[in-house]
Structures are given as structure tokens and as C-alpha cells.
Design an enzyme around this catalytic site. Sequence first.
Site, PDB file in Angstrom:
ATOM      1  N   ARG A  16      -0.378  -5.922  11.222  1.00 43.90           N
ATOM      2  CA  ARG A  16       0.163  -5.277   9.459  1.00 43.90           C
ATOM      3  C   ARG A  16       1.149  -5.667   8.689  1.00 43.90           C
ATOM      4  O   ARG A  16       0.796  -6.319   8.036  1.00 43.90           O
ATOM      5  CB  ARG A  16      -0.486  -3.049   9.035  1.00 43.90           C
ATOM      6  CG  ARG A  16      -0.443  -2.765   7.811  1.00 43.90           C
ATOM      7  CD  ARG A  16      -0.167  -3.334   6.645  1.00 43.90           C
ATOM      8  NE  ARG A  16       1.641  -2.060   6.903  1.00 43.90           N
ATOM      9  CZ  ARG A  16       2.027  -2.241   5.706  1.00 43.90           C
ATOM     10  NH1 ARG A  16       1.783  -3.372   5.067  1.00 43.90           N
ATOM     11  NH2 ARG A  16       3.279  -2.142   6.254  1.00 43.90           N
ATOM     12  N   ASP A  17       1.985  -5.157   9.141  1.00 45.59           N
ATOM     13  CA  ASP A  17       3.575  -5.776   8.223  1.00 45.59           C
ATOM     14  C   ASP A  17       3.651  -7.240   8.568  1.00 45.59           C
ATOM     15  O   ASP A  17       2.976  -7.771   7.880  1.00 45.59           O
ATOM     16  CB  ASP A  17       4.338  -5.111   8.236  1.00 45.59           C
ATOM     17  CG  ASP A  17       5.572  -4.646   7.213  1.00 45.59           C
ATOM     18  OD1 ASP A  17       5.032  -5.125   5.695  1.00 45.59           O
ATOM     19  OD2 ASP A  17       6.066  -4.541   6.961  1.00 45.59           O
ATOM     20  N   GLU A 146       7.119   4.326  -0.473  1.00 48.60           N
ATOM     21  CA  GLU A 146       7.023   3.350  -0.621  1.00 48.60           C
ATOM     22  C   GLU A 146       8.392   2.576  -1.245  1.00 48.60           C
ATOM     23  O   GLU A 146       8.640   3.758  -2.607  1.00 48.60           O
ATOM     24  CB  GLU A 146       6.050   2.323  -1.424  1.00 48.60           C
ATOM     25  CG  GLU A 146       5.860   0.782  -1.307  1.00 48.60           C
ATOM     26  CD  GLU A 146       4.734   0.190  -2.774  1.00 48.60           C
ATOM     27  OE1 GLU A 146       4.480   0.944  -2.816  1.00 48.60           O
ATOM     28  OE2 GLU A 146       5.227  -1.099  -2.332  1.00 48.60           O
ATOM     29  N   THR A 179      12.249  -1.401   2.289  1.00 53.02           N
ATOM     30  CA  THR A 179      10.806  -1.758   1.779  1.00 53.02           C
ATOM     31  C   THR A 179      11.471  -3.562   1.319  1.00 53.02           C
ATOM     32  O   THR A 179      11.282  -4.498   1.810  1.00 53.02           O
ATOM     33  CB  THR A 179       9.962  -1.870   0.683  1.00 53.02           C
ATOM     34  OG1 THR A 179       9.541  -0.831   0.601  1.00 53.02           O
ATOM     35  CG2 THR A 179       8.426  -2.370   0.255  1.00 53.02           C
ATOM     36  N   HIS A 207      11.287   2.624   8.025  1.00 54.00           N
ATOM     37  CA  HIS A 207      10.609   1.314   8.432  1.00 54.00           C
ATOM     38  C   HIS A 207      12.155   0.444   7.848  1.00 54.00           C
ATOM     39  O   HIS A 207      11.525   0.163   6.305  1.00 54.00           O
ATOM     40  CB  HIS A 207       9.416   1.281   6.968  1.00 54.00           C
ATOM     41  CG  HIS A 207       8.479   0.201   7.377  1.00 54.00           C
ATOM     42  ND1 HIS A 207       7.817   0.302   8.168  1.00 54.00           N
ATOM     43  CD2 HIS A 207       8.682  -0.434   6.366  1.00 54.00           C
ATOM     44  CE1 HIS A 207       6.938  -0.785   7.661  1.00 54.00           C
ATOM     45  NE2 HIS A 207       7.846  -1.449   6.922  1.00 54.00           N
TER      46      HIS A 207
HETATM   47 ZN   LIG Z   1       7.135  -3.312   5.105  1.00 52.55          ZN
END
Ligand SMILES: [Zn+2]
Length: 515
Positions: A16-17, A146, A179, A207
Site C-alpha cells: 500500500r504505502d 493522518e 506522515t 507508522h
Molecule cells: Zn505512510
Amino acid sequence: MSTHSRHIQLMDTTLRDGEQTQGVAFTPMEKVSIAKALLQFLRVDRIEVASARVSEGEKEAVSLINQWAQQEGFAERVEVLGFVDHTRSVDWIKSTGGRVINLLAKGSEKHCREQLGKTLEQHSIDVLQTIGYAHEQGLKINVYLEDWSNGYKDSRDYVYGLMERLQPAPISHFMLPDTLGVMSPDEVFASFSDMCQRYPALQFDFHPHNDYGLATANVMAAVRAGVSAVHCTVNCLGERAGNASIAEVAVVLRDKMSMELSVDESHLVRISEMVENFSGKRVAANAPIVGADVFTQTAGIHADGDQKGGLYKTKLGPERFSRIRSYALGKMSGKASLKKNLEQLELDLSEEDQKKVLARIVSIGDSKQTITTDDLPFIIADVLESKSYQHIKLLACSINSGLDLPSTVSIRVDVKGEKHQTTGAGSGGFDAFIDAIGKVLQHYDYTLPTLADYEIRIPKGGHTSALTECVITWDCGNELRKTRGVHVNQVFAGILATIKLINIQLHEMANSLEA
Ligand SMILES: [Zn+2]
């Protein structure tokens, strides 16, 4: 709670990322292969495989992965990124047989206000509405906040406010992303300690992104602060500087923090190669654990230490990752490196001859950066003036090439003392040479292996008159073999590299006949 050994989940988001890397697009079958390798062989705890509603191709890939995962009992370990869109992402995920949604909520007040034009109250209602529907549909729910790192810095009240409103909902993991990769380990530790202490009953994922080269260090800080899972990708794939490397994260958490992980390290290198091939993004030769040069010793003193019983041993031994250590030959190499290489070639040389060979290696190493183990027989043959490796000699070679015309070649070679003269044609000079030499070698029951790679380079900062170096990788059935040729004319560099390979293989054929 923070420092004692506990199980840390690894969530891999290569599909995905990682696929958000510029120029990377996996085909559905590639995605399925990577997903299988991640769950079945590397044994990561969870994988994120796509964003919902992206494309039909994506849908096919996700469906195939889910089908397989269901059969293997991995269904709850396959996750899909979804959006705050009430029914749409949830329905998309359900239609692929998916069981987990990673819902992307706004973790910063700025994003919420400026991108959505909504207040915290309004956004929370929307998020809870999508969560409600996902729950009704039987999906397991994780939530991304996010741009949480900037959000936390700019307005903690917004972050706390969102957490208070989401806390009672059926959310398995709160996933806090850096992010834009802007945090330092100190900032990660302080903010995650705060989050983990404020909400002790909740599970937090970290993340990270690697914009400052701090992703792995930040993972350590987050784990020390109490997170229960970490997100990473194979080969650091991901936008800009990428995500945290799964190989680095796995060894660091084990070796430096004594954490328990499900990952089987012996598959790290293989999966790195798979992703390298499918993504077309080459791994740097010096990338920790997975880089091509990482288990090559260049300094002679280190090879000497190995010879004397592992004086330079670290926990990062090659065996751990199903790799072997190699010993570079170059100006830094010493007697011990040469010995190690001779052992690998099963060659036995007197002390006197070893000295001569070493002196030549050092002198070549001054101007040339890479001397391969395959070069060694030639250096030896050359230095010792032995004829034993001269099975083939190119006596003359003339090539005719023109724009929009096929190339022709005329060669004279000596093979095992017999002279041959012949011609060949092909789409280019090298191709024409291969045609001609093939005709000669037919008489010796020998066929050239196929090309796996063909690289031409000149020394850095070189001029048009510089030597060119051609490194050819040959697919010799059970192994890949590299040979190098050096010449001012790049076609001849390729031809010399080819002659080298033929020489080695004719020598091996002769030896196996004797034995
Ligand atoms: Zn990311």
C-alpha cells in the site's frame, strides 16, 4: 512497562504505502506473490495491501490475496486502507472478501479545518458513522490519525479531542503516523509516552517515514514508549525517502531491545530481492542486511580476524540471513582475503606465489575498484605465467558496424592450441561476435550461457578516451556468474568479458573430465 521484553507486531505496508513510491506499480500477480511471501515465509503479523476504491486492477489483486489468505487462515491479517466515506470504502473492501479496514481519519486540526472545512465535532461524527457501518458489516477496524506528528505538535487539544470521541468505538489499533517523517527519536518518545499513558487500554501502532534518515531510530523510541505495533516496508519502499526498512526494524528490535517478533529473519534477503525485481527499485549495495556488499570484507585485517576464529564477529552474521560472507580483492585486501578466495576456488598456491598474486591485486586495485573472485584465476595465470587457464585466446577481431545496417565480424581465435578463423553477423557488434564465437565453440561441445545482465561503465569523471569496463552476468543454470572485461572500446570490453567466461568454463570442463 516499556523496556521489558514483549511481543511487537510488525505490519508491512509495502503493497500500500510502498506502492506509492514514484514509478512503482505491481501487477496483481506480483502483489499476490509478495503478500504470500510476507505472511507465509517472512511471517509478519499483518499486511496492508491496497487503498480502497483505487482501480479495477487493484480490486483483482486484493480479491486474490483475500481468497488465498482465507484458505490459509490469514484473513484477519490482511488490511486495506479505507476513507471516511460512510459506505463506499467498506462496501469495496467487502466486495473483495476483505475483513479489516484501516480507516484514514484526520490527525491534525489543520488538515481537518483546511482540507475538509470541518470542525473536530463534525469530522468525529463522520468518522464514527463510517466506523458504525464497518462494524455492522463485520469488519475489523483500525484507525489512522493522518499527519498525527504535525497535528500533535500544532494542537494537542485536537488530537485528545478526537481520541476522546473515538475511544468508545470498536477500534482495534490506533495508528499514529509521522506522515512527513519530521520527528526525532526524543519527540517520538515524548509524544508516544504521553499517548500510551493517557490511553493505557488502547493499542497504538507507529507508522514512521524516513525523511531525516531516522525511521529505525524512531521505531526504537516508539517501542520504548510502549507501542504495540510498528509499520514498515521491504527495502524502505515508500514515498520520498520511504518508510522504515523491515529488515532493519526486525534486527534492531531483537538485538537492541530484546523484543519478541514473529518474523523469520532467514527470509529477509529473499523477499528483498523479490521486491527489488518487481518494483524495479534497486537496493543500494551498502543497504544494511540486504545490500549486496554488506557481507563482503574489504579490509585484509578483518579477513585475517575471521581466519583466526571470528575476531570481528557481530550478531549480524551472514548465516542468520541465509547469506555467505565474501572477501573482496582490492588494494585494501591482504593475505587473508586472498586465502579465503583461494579456498572458495579450491586453489592451492605456494607462499611465494601468493605474494606475487597479492602484489598484482594491489596494483590493479589502485586503478580498478572491483576485482571479482572470477578474475582471480586470470590474475594468477597472468602473474605466474602459467598457461593452464589460457584455453582460448582471441588473436584478431575486426568489427564492421553502420547505422541502419547489420554488423559483421571477422575473428581469429586459438582454442586449446588450434587456430580458427570465421565470420559472424548480428544486430550489433557484440551480437555478431557471439554469432562467430558460437560457430567455433560448436567444435568443443560448448555453448555460451545466456546473459542475465550486461553493464557498461567508465571510471567516474572519465573522458571519452577512458577505459570502459563491461561486467556481464551470466545465467549458468544453478548459479549467476560475473565476468569483467576492460578495453577502450566498449564492444571489445564485452568481448573480453565473454572470452574470460569461456576460459573459466573450458577449464572447468577439462578438470571435470580429468576427475
Ligand atoms: Zn505512510
